[in-house]
Structure formats: structure tokens, C-alpha cells
Design an enzyme around this catalytic site. Structure first.
Site, PDB file in Angstrom:
ATOM      1  N   TYR C  24      68.292  51.213  83.447  1.00  0.00           N
ATOM      2  CA  TYR C  24      67.044  52.008  83.380  1.00  0.00           C
ATOM      3  C   TYR C  24      67.278  52.036  81.251  1.00  0.00           C
ATOM      4  O   TYR C  24      66.058  52.174  81.260  1.00  0.00           O
ATOM      5  CB  TYR C  24      66.995  52.973  84.465  1.00  0.00           C
ATOM      6  N   PRO C  77      63.381  62.359  73.351  1.00  0.00           N
ATOM      7  CA  PRO C  77      62.779  63.196  74.673  1.00  0.00           C
ATOM      8  C   PRO C  77      62.808  61.143  75.684  1.00  0.00           C
ATOM      9  O   PRO C  77      62.533  59.910  75.418  1.00  0.00           O
ATOM     10  CB  PRO C  77      61.312  62.949  74.904  1.00  0.00           C
ATOM     11  N   SER C 106      61.766  66.359  77.914  1.00  0.00           N
ATOM     12  CA  SER C 106      60.944  65.532  78.990  1.00  0.00           C
ATOM     13  C   SER C 106      60.016  66.468  79.665  1.00  0.00           C
ATOM     14  O   SER C 106      60.752  67.009  80.708  1.00  0.00           O
ATOM     15  CB  SER C 106      61.670  64.384  79.186  1.00  0.00           C
ATOM     16  N   TYR C 130      52.727  64.338  79.307  1.00  0.00           N
ATOM     17  CA  TYR C 130      51.454  63.111  78.923  1.00  0.00           C
ATOM     18  C   TYR C 130      50.356  64.079  79.417  1.00  0.00           C
ATOM     19  O   TYR C 130      50.714  65.416  79.958  1.00  0.00           O
ATOM     20  CB  TYR C 130      51.989  62.290  80.681  1.00  0.00           C
ATOM     21  N   THR C 156      52.888  62.004  74.408  1.00  0.00           N
ATOM     22  CA  THR C 156      53.295  60.929  73.856  1.00  0.00           C
ATOM     23  C   THR C 156      51.922  60.524  74.582  1.00  0.00           C
ATOM     24  O   THR C 156      51.384  60.538  75.615  1.00  0.00           O
ATOM     25  CB  THR C 156      54.525  60.962  74.928  1.00  0.00           C
ATOM     26  N   ARG C 165      59.191  46.949  83.065  1.00  0.00           N
ATOM     27  CA  ARG C 165      61.059  46.470  82.473  1.00  0.00           C
ATOM     28  C   ARG C 165      60.870  46.137  83.679  1.00  0.00           C
ATOM     29  O   ARG C 165      61.892  46.268  84.627  1.00  0.00           O
ATOM     30  CB  ARG C 165      61.537  47.910  82.033  1.00  0.00           C
ATOM     31  N   LYS C 219      53.092  61.614  69.337  1.00  0.00           N
ATOM     32  CA  LYS C 219      54.400  60.546  69.524  1.00  0.00           C
ATOM     33  C   LYS C 219      54.207  58.775  69.830  1.00  0.00           C
ATOM     34  O   LYS C 219      52.767  59.251  71.000  1.00  0.00           O
ATOM     35  CB  LYS C 219      55.250  61.168  70.695  1.00  0.00           C
ATOM     36  N   SER C 241      56.431  56.222  66.800  1.00  0.00           N
ATOM     37  CA  SER C 241      57.640  55.079  68.268  1.00  0.00           C
ATOM     38  C   SER C 241      56.684  54.541  68.859  1.00  0.00           C
ATOM     39  O   SER C 241      55.730  53.956  68.779  1.00  0.00           O
ATOM     40  CB  SER C 241      58.277  56.856  68.845  1.00  0.00           C
ATOM     41  N   HIS C 243      58.078  53.938  71.780  1.00  0.00           N
ATOM     42  CA  HIS C 243      59.036  54.245  73.393  1.00  0.00           C
ATOM     43  C   HIS C 243      60.047  53.702  73.570  1.00  0.00           C
ATOM     44  O   HIS C 243      60.493  52.358  74.019  1.00  0.00           O
ATOM     45  CB  HIS C 243      57.592  53.810  74.008  1.00  0.00           C
ATOM     46  N   ILE C 277      67.764  53.695  65.580  1.00  0.00           N
ATOM     47  CA  ILE C 277      69.099  54.371  64.804  1.00  0.00           C
ATOM     48  C   ILE C 277      70.197  54.373  65.159  1.00  0.00           C
ATOM     49  O   ILE C 277      70.220  54.783  66.676  1.00  0.00           O
ATOM     50  CB  ILE C 277      68.653  56.017  64.803  1.00  0.00           C
TER      51      ILE C 277
END
Lengths: 331, 331, 331, 331
Positions: C24, C77, C106, C130, C156, C165, C219, C241, C243, C277
């Protein structure tokens, strides 16, 4: 094992040749970057295929220096064919003649020029030579070749000294005792060290021209500057070549160098290429970029190693079929 | 095992050196991108080989800061040669002298300057130094070197702090108890933490010049801006270097940085390079791009690890032969 | 096992986390091209290191939205910290405070905002949200966060629907029964399907501004066009970002997108970045390209998985040390 | 085994199909460079994702030649579906109809056109044809297709001769005895050698137009020059295709060729594409670059191999879901 493409012959040769022979044929200089780049460079060249053109009849014959061959691919000069097949260069000559193409016999042949010539009477044969420290020896070779009916001289210019091929050094490569450089008085080890003259310059072209009526082709050109010099010195042809990546490592792939050579030559002499040809579409790419004909080195040896003249004919036939098919599919 | 090219020495050293020593010599900062890039960058540089030039006589000697060496390659400063061979820097000095080239002895030597100097009387030796927090210690070293006949000072400028070399941290790298940084009073661990002065600036060049009559060479320049500053501060030479990729990761390969440095310097001082030299043609590339001479780091240590001064001479001789051959083949 | 760099923490987490949790956290959308590109893009960016600058004193503190942090790196987050460590987000909050940096909690936390806030009193905390289909629920969350002392809202914007995924689908990923999305009334499966509102547009920023006095940070911006829109809608900050490559595959790496966003914003609001990073020099690159601060996602989870708040502090400390060293070495 | 993405179906087919069938479907010409490039080229194309757009309602239906389909992806013509599933093209037809998309039935079908048509009454079906040496046979096929309600003719133009697919040669590929090319009188071996007419040119388009009222689509265009010729010859559509990399190797990827074709066509006819579609975002990229619709070849066969019409519907549904999600996430 079906022999479908040249890689099959390569795999066969790698498996069945003595390691020392395989290593010698496969060798590149230093890190083998240029040897490998010769092949990789073709992959970066893309066709722009055209459709709906009548490709039912295609004439793939061409003429090099005025002589017709069955398709624009000949056999580049490589040494020591007896390492690949007992009959050596005689088999090579027979296969080339059977396929109606050109064979450039090497100075470093393990058969005499006389044997090579006799093996394929009226076949199209050129003779590759170096300029030796002993100019009389060179002169003698040139005149022997001319008398035997070789139709051009191919002067190799990129071997003032032999390139550094690491595996050959590790293997202590030398010819087996029953093989000889039959066209030279010396044995190989001696030749390698001292035969060739590193002081040769463009002026020696004039000397060579004074010895023979044969057309002269310069092999080893990779730059427009040298292409221009070759034309100015009155040669009849140029082979863009880096000696299969066996001499200076980290030079350009021949297919990349071809472009600037063709542009510099502007049609004044014929431009050929060797190095990295592995499938018929490579031939088409070289022709599309201006080569009149290409020559194969290692693949010819793989064919010999497989089945002598029959194996070499297989290699030539596969390349011919692939070349024809590529032409049709590219429109 | 035949020692044919530098990779053979590398493989030998990797196999026979203690892991902690091998890791120390091999280490690069962080992900080792710059260390590896130093080598990869050479592969992207291609020769344009010329043919039919008289290469029977080639003079590969050169002069650096006015002194002749046998070919344009010297030995870069690296530390702790006793990790590679019992006699340490004394062997290095002897090999350099035997091959008539330049040896830059490191501050982090495991032999004294006096021993190094005595091992190769009248050999060309330069001394590498850092500027210490304790300026008196630096001054003393400079004057000792000058008195002993070292002919130039090489100031390393890219170590305000030591780069992060992961394997050394994992190994808890430190010198074995029987080795000492003989030119310093402190032991290595102390040095690493506190000896060097991170506040050094260009003004300290003036201070250094006030201490000595020796020419000063700045090592660690990678940009045209710093090259210009170096010239303006009156140094006599520049070594384009990224410390073998051991300091800042993700900087440029030295052969890539060389171009802009040479252009900025416009011949006002000599420009050298270290990093990534692995075969003779790499030397030729660096010279073609403007370097006056190159220096080898890790390969010298591999030579030492193989057979001490004899092994290092082997390495130098191979590079010399390859360099000469490349020059001939490139025309 | 020495924990020297972030890869060590990654390897640890991969080895010791339950596969379903590792998958995950590691997941990227589709072929994971963007996830991997986030990292690879840094390798293409090269420093131009400068030498002989006084780097003895370096101040790496910075301010984000006016609040000082110890160095320009915070915690992005990410959801479900209890999957990595029993204390979950409480440990994260404690580590961030101990290292004096910013933690963006988050919406998908497994601790309540009250618990997170209480775990690190007076720590710098922002709240990620959100916009839900049920606007009243969003409003309530915003007001709860503001009342608890969270100092900014991070909206976000790249999850109108959840990215695909593959491993999560194969694993049938869901939270273990003893974990809850404690800040929401629904459980995770319900949330994923129906909670978020895919019809959100820029106008909803005005609505959000009407609910709170907190600064709002957007974001998920990757283009100059959206950067301009964000500024015009009066937000206080932007996080470049994608994500972590978990939403749309085949978009740009964040470090590549940063350049156009910074150029479009022209300093009107602060620009941050997350994604890829992995070492201190990555932080320096992002800052050199205009980011005010960066945030880490997966590495924070690896730190938690290693030793909870202590492990996360290790991660932050390593990045801080590497960042400081890079700055010194880059001059 | 969860079937989450197309690779899962590919792995299944590779595992469960007879090797000779898998090899036939997977085959590319020569070195398979173009086959692989079709896929790799998509990875080089990056989205510029936009945020905060209302993506709650998305209409992914489109029209091709005036007929609505459920999303812009159909089934490309491929031969021998019975090699993948006993019901062969009947299953394909049923799946296409169930998913409300277009199926292009191949001349090399193992079911008759009548069977295909009857399997999916009122489904959108096009018929792919070659121009045969025996023009009467072609004419008969065209008229049969038109009478059965096929709604367009797709003329494949890149097979004057069959490409060289090494594995098929090694395998001695031929249809099992119980399968027939039911729409032709000859068996496959005969067809391959002699059926197709390599002398076809653009003029034959006029002949084809004289036989039928159906719209004609040219499949196999890769250049702007041929795109212009197609428009001038009055065709109704173009499929940018390289025959899945099975004909000329080393041509361009279709997604790369699409750009110049779309630009040349300037909206005068519809432009489609096949080759390399492996996930929903590939479809979105092709549409963003100007394709009206794309077609899948091998993935349809993998779906059939998995579970016949049900498996193919799974494949189509996955692509549809991925396409919709990509659209939402790209804004």
C-alpha cells in the site's frame, strides 16, 4: 537448429569454433565500444515506410566499379579463414562466386592468391593490401594480384599498428602450426610486429598508382576531410570502415560516419561501407544513406564456420532475401 | 592471470585487498553517481580518426610547470597507500620516478614527506595540502615540503567537510593501529573531524603565497567561474577534479567540466584533470579537450595492491602504451 | 544493520512490514512510471559546485508561512500510520516536533486530530483535507482543525477518484479491523468509493475560504496554468505534487514540474514540493529550483516502521545532515 | 489469479496457449524492434494534468464514421481466433457487441463472414481485406461483406509480402488441420505464398470504390505523404498502423507516426490507430494527439485466450475503466 537469421550463425560459431578462434574473430579494440556501436547505430535509424507501390518486380542487382553483382553486398577482407573452415579462403571464393557477388581477399589469407583465384575462376575478386615497410614485397603482391585477375586493390589504412584486442593478448593468440600466411614469407607473429609501415601517407597512393592499372579503393575512412583527400588523390572508391571496431576504440559507427563521407564525396567516387551489417534492412539503410554497396566481415566467417562455402551461401542468401523483403515493405 | 588492461588490476585489488581497504578506495559519495559518471562520460566522447598520417615517430613527452615527464599522466594525491602495499607511498614515489612522471604526495600519506622524498631522489614530486584550522601546522607542512624539494603545492579545495561515503560508515572505517598519518600529529579520526578549516576562502591563497616560493595549483575546480577566480588569484595551475566522486555527489564528470574550464582559462595557466581515466584513449580525449596532463587515483592504488612499485609501473606502462597507440590510430 | 541512508530504512520496511501494508505504501498508479520518475528525475539534475567559500557557519533554518522550522523539509500527508507503527500519527507528530519541523496530518489518519494535536503541543501542524460530497462534514473537519491549532489547510486536489494501484487490488487492500479512519464516520471502503466529490472546481476554494481564517495551500499542482489559477484564487501556498505517483501515471516528475510552477508564480505565494526526495542533495536541488520547502512521504513511513518516532527522527536527522553537507560541498 | 490489468491477460495467454499459437500472436518482424517500440513510445509521452475541474460526469462515447460506440476503442483485425478460443471470431463478435464497440473482422478469420455476422446481429462490424491476385475473389468478398451488413471496408496495405517472423519460421507455423481460412478457398500455406498481389497501387482504390458503396479505410499509413494520397483518393478513414510490428522492422511507433498523419489530414477524414495500446491512458494519449479511435490487436486475443467472449469483455471493460479514470485524473 533452424538457421533463420544471422544470429543463428553467430551462436553456432560461438559454440563450435575453438575459443581462441572465436575470440579472434569477435575481438574489438579495448572496451569494444566501437565494435558494438557499429550494430547499435542501425537501431537508431528508422524507416519511413511507404505503401501501395507496385513491388511485384524488384531489381536488386547493382554494379560496383562497373561490374554487376547480384545484390549490393560483398565479402569484406578478413584474415585466417582456415580458422573457420579447413578450405579457408577457397571456400569463401566459391561461395561469393556462386552468389554472384564480390569477395575482397585479405593479405592475411591462409590460402595463396593463386589458390583463391583458381577456386572461383571469373568470380569478381578484389585484393586487400597493406603497405609494408618492405615496399618491394608490397609491389610484388600488387603485381601478383593484378596478373591473377583481381579487379581492384583495397588499401587498408587504419592499421599503422595493430589495435589492442584484450582477449587475443590473454589467449596468446597465434596461428596453429599447420596454418601459414601463405602470401607472405614471414609468419604471423613477425608480421604483426614489424611488417606494416606506420609512416605511410597520402603520397604513397601515388606510388601505388604507379605500380598498377587496377582501380584503388581506400578502406578505413571515417571523416569528410579524409574523404576529400581520397578523392583528390585519385582513388576509385572508399570503404567507410573502422575495421570492425578492432583498431581505434571510441570512434564513430560506420553507418553514422557514412553520412558525412557521402556528402563530402558528392558522387565523385563510389562509397561502400562495412561494419555492423546483421540483417537485410541494415543494407537498405546503408544504401538509403548513400552507400553503393556494403560488405560483411564476421557474418561471412560464421557462415564458413557453419558449413564452409555452403554455410556462407546460406548467410548471403538470407541477407539477400531479407534485403529484398525490406525493400518491398519500405515501398 | 594476464594483466592486460586496468580492469584486470581493479579485479585483482578487489579480490585481494581487505574489504575495508577496497571499500575505502572505491568509495564514492552518496549514490556514487558522480564517481560512475566520471567514467561513463568518456564513452560519450567520440574520436574523428584520421588516416594516412606518418605515425612512425611519436613524441609523447610533455612538460608540466616546465619539467619534462615521459607522457602526460601523473599520479593524483590519494591517502593511505600502506593500505594497498606495505611500503606505501615510498613505492609510489619509486614507481613514478622509474617511469619519469610526476607524483603528487598526499597530506594523508602513511609515510613521512622525508621518506617519500628520499625514496625517489630527484623524482618530480608535488605536495598536496589542505588548509588546516591550525594555520601554523599548515605553514610547517608547506615549508617542510619546500625544503625537501617538492616542486609545487597542490591545494585541495573540495573538502570543507568529508563527503558521505556510505560503505566507510557501515565499515566503521579507520586506519589499522600500525598505520599513522605520519605527517600530522593527530590520528585519522581526529583529523577527519576537526583538522580541516571549512572557512577557507580565496583570500587564503594570498596567505599561502606569502609562505612559499613554490607554484600553487588549485585542485577541485569544476566551473568557469572558479577557474577565472583561480587565475585572478595568481595560481600556476588548475586540476579539474571532483575528488573521484567522493565529495559532492551529482556534480559533473571531470571530462565534461574540463571544456568550460579550459575555455575560461584561455591558456593563462596549465589545466590538468583527474577522475575516470581508465585507458590510454581517455588520456588522449582529455588532451584533445585542452588538458595539459591527467592524473590517476584509484588505478595507481590497484597497481600498488598488485605488486607495489612494480605493479604501479605496470599500470603506468599499460596506460603509456595505450596512449601511444590511440594517438597513432587517431592519426 | 547500520542505518546510513534512506535506502536502509526502505529495505527495513520492506522486510518487516506486512506485505499488504508495504504494498500500500509503495504503490504507484498503473505501471508506476511516475512514481519512479519522481526519483530518476533528480539524477538528471547536476550541481555546479563552487569552491573556497566560507562554509564554516551555515544557517539551514527557514520559515514557511512565517513559522520557523529547523530545515526546509517537512512531513507530507500520508494515510494510515498505524499500519507502520502502533502509535500511528501520534508518533509522527512527536518526531516532527522533536525535530522542529512541520507535519501535515492527513484526513486519512488512524488517530483523531485531537490525539495528533495533543501528542505534540505547540508543534507546527497543518491539516490536509479533501472536499467531500457532504460539505457539512468537510466544514466540520476544517473548523475542528482550526480550533485545535492546526496552522494551515492543505487541500489535496488530485483525487477526484482514487488512482489504480494494481497491487492494492490484487491484495484486496483494506484496513485491519482494529484500525479506523478516526476523523470520519465512515470506514475506509466506504470513503474510497463515495466520500470525495469529483465535481469540485476552483470556485470551491472561495467556499473553503469562507469557512476559515487559516491559510490555504493547494496540493497537486503540476502546470503553470493551474499555478496561475491558484494564485488568482487567493491561496497562500502551492505543493507541487503528483501524489507520489499514486494517481495519474505518466505525468511529470515533481522536480521537473517545479520549474514551470515557480516561474509562473513569480514569488507571489510560497511553492513547496513532495515526491522523490531520497537524500539531502535532492532537497538542495529542489530549493535551487525555487521550492521554499519540501515534504517527504514514504521515507517518513519507513522511519516509523523502523522504530516509531525515534526511527522517523533518524530519517529526518539523516536528511538534515546530508542537506547541510551538500550545501557546504556545493559552496 | 486476479485479472487487474492487460499484463495479467498476456501472462495468462503466454502460459496456457500452445507455444506455436502464442509465438504466432506475439511475433514481430526480424528483431521485433518496431513491435516493442510501439509500446515504449507511449512511455515517452507525458501528460500535463490539470486539477479542480468538474469530472463528476464524463461522456466517453464517440462516433466513428457516424456510428456511436461506447468508448473510443475497437478491435483491430487479427487472424485465426480459433487458435485462441474454440468459437473463434464468433466470440470476438459477441464481445464487441456486448460492449457496444466496433469489431474489424479479418480476411484470415477461422469463421465465415456469415457466422461472424450472425453471432452479433446489428453489432458494428467492419471487414478487413487484402487485394488478391485474383481480383474476382476480392470482389466476391467485398460484395459478400456488404450484403451481410458490414459497415466499412478496411484495406490492409502493408502486406505486399509477409514480414519475416523468425519464431514462426522456426516453429514451421501452420494452422492445425481442423482449422480453415473459411472465407477463402485456399488453405493458409497457399494463401501466404501466392494470394496477395504485391503490385497493388493507389489506382486500385478506384477499382475498389467501383465495387461497393461501403466507406473505405486504409490501414497501414505511417507518413504524411501517404496520408495526403489517401485523402486525395477519396477514402473515408485512415488507420495508422505498422501491423503490430509484424511487417517492416525499424519503422516508427504508431503513436509517433500519428502526429504527422493527423497534421497532414487536417480533419478531412477520420484517423485511427492501432499498435501498443496496453492501458487506458494510452488511449487518452492517442486521442490527445488526434486519433478519433484506437484499436487493439494482441490484447483482444489474450482476452479470448483467457475466457472467450467473457475474457475479451473483461479486457475491454478494464480498458474502458482505465480510460475513464485517466480522463478524470488528467482533468
Amino acid at each position: 537448429m533452424a538457421m533463420v537469421c544471422l544470429s543463428d550463425f553467430e551462436a553456432y560459431a560461438k559454440k563450435y569454433l575453438p575459443k581462441i578462434a572465436w575470440d579472434y574473430f569477435a575481438a574489438g579494440a579495448d572496451d569494444c565500444n566501437t565494435r558494438d556501436e557499429n550494430i547499435l547505430a542501425y537501431k537508431r535509424i528508422r524507416f519511413r515506410p511507404r505503401i501501395l507501390r507496385d513491388v511485384s518486380m524488384m531489381d536488386i542487382r547493382t554494379k560496383i566499379l562497373g561490374t554487376e553483382i547480384s545484390f549490393p553486398l560483398g565479402i569484406a577482407p578478413t584474415g585466417f579463414h582456415q580458422l573457420a573452415w579447413p578450405d579457408g579462403e577457397k571456400s569463401t571464393a566459391r561461395a561469393a562466386k556462386a552468389m554472384n557477388t564480390c569477395y575482397i581477399a585479405s593479405t592475411y589469407s591462409t590460402c595463396t592468391l593463386e589458390e583463391i583465384s583458381a577456386a572461383a575462376p571469373r568470380g569478381l575478386q578484389w585484393f586487400q593490401l597493406y603497405i609494408h615497410r618492405n615496399r618491394a614485397a608490397s609491389q610484388q603482391l600488387v603485381q601478383r594480384a593484378e596478373a591473377l585477375g583481381f579487379q581492384a586493390l583495397v588499401l587498408t589504412t587504419d592499421v599503422p599498428y595493430t589495435g589492442k584486442r584484450r582477449d587475443d593478448i590473454r589467449n596468446g593468440f597465434r596461428l596453429p602450426p599447420h596454418m601459414k600466411l601463405k602470401n607472405l614469407e614471414q609468419d604471423f607473429e613477425v608480421c604483426k610486429m614489424s611488417l606494416l609501415d606506420p609512416s605511410v601517407t597520402w603520397n604513397d597512393i601515388y606510388w601505388l598508382q604507379s605500380l598498377t592499372h587496377l582501380p584503388i579503393i581506400i578502406k578505413g575512412i571515417l571523416t569528410k576531410e579524409d574523404a576529400e583527400l581520397a578523392v583528390r588523390h585519385g582513388v576509385q572508391g572508399i570503404i567507410v570502415s573502422n575495421h570492425g571496431g578492432r583498431q581505434l576504440d571510441d570512434g564513430p559507427a560506420t553507418i553514422d560516419a557514412l553520412v558525412e563521407v557521402v556528402e563530402a564525396v558528392r558522387g565523385r567516387v563510389e562509397v561502400y561501407l562495412d561494419g555492423g551489417i546483421r540483417k537485410g534492412s541494415d543494407v537498405l539503410k546503408a544504401l538509403a544513406l548513400g552507400a553503393k554497396c556494403v560488405f560483411i566481415g564476421r557474418p561471412a566467417l560464421w557462415g564458413l564456420a557453419y558449413k564452409g562455402e555452403e554455410g556462407l551461401q546460406d548467410v548471403l542468401r538470407i541477407l539477400q532475401d531479407e534485403f529484398r523483403l525490406s525493400m518491398a515493405l519500405a515501398g
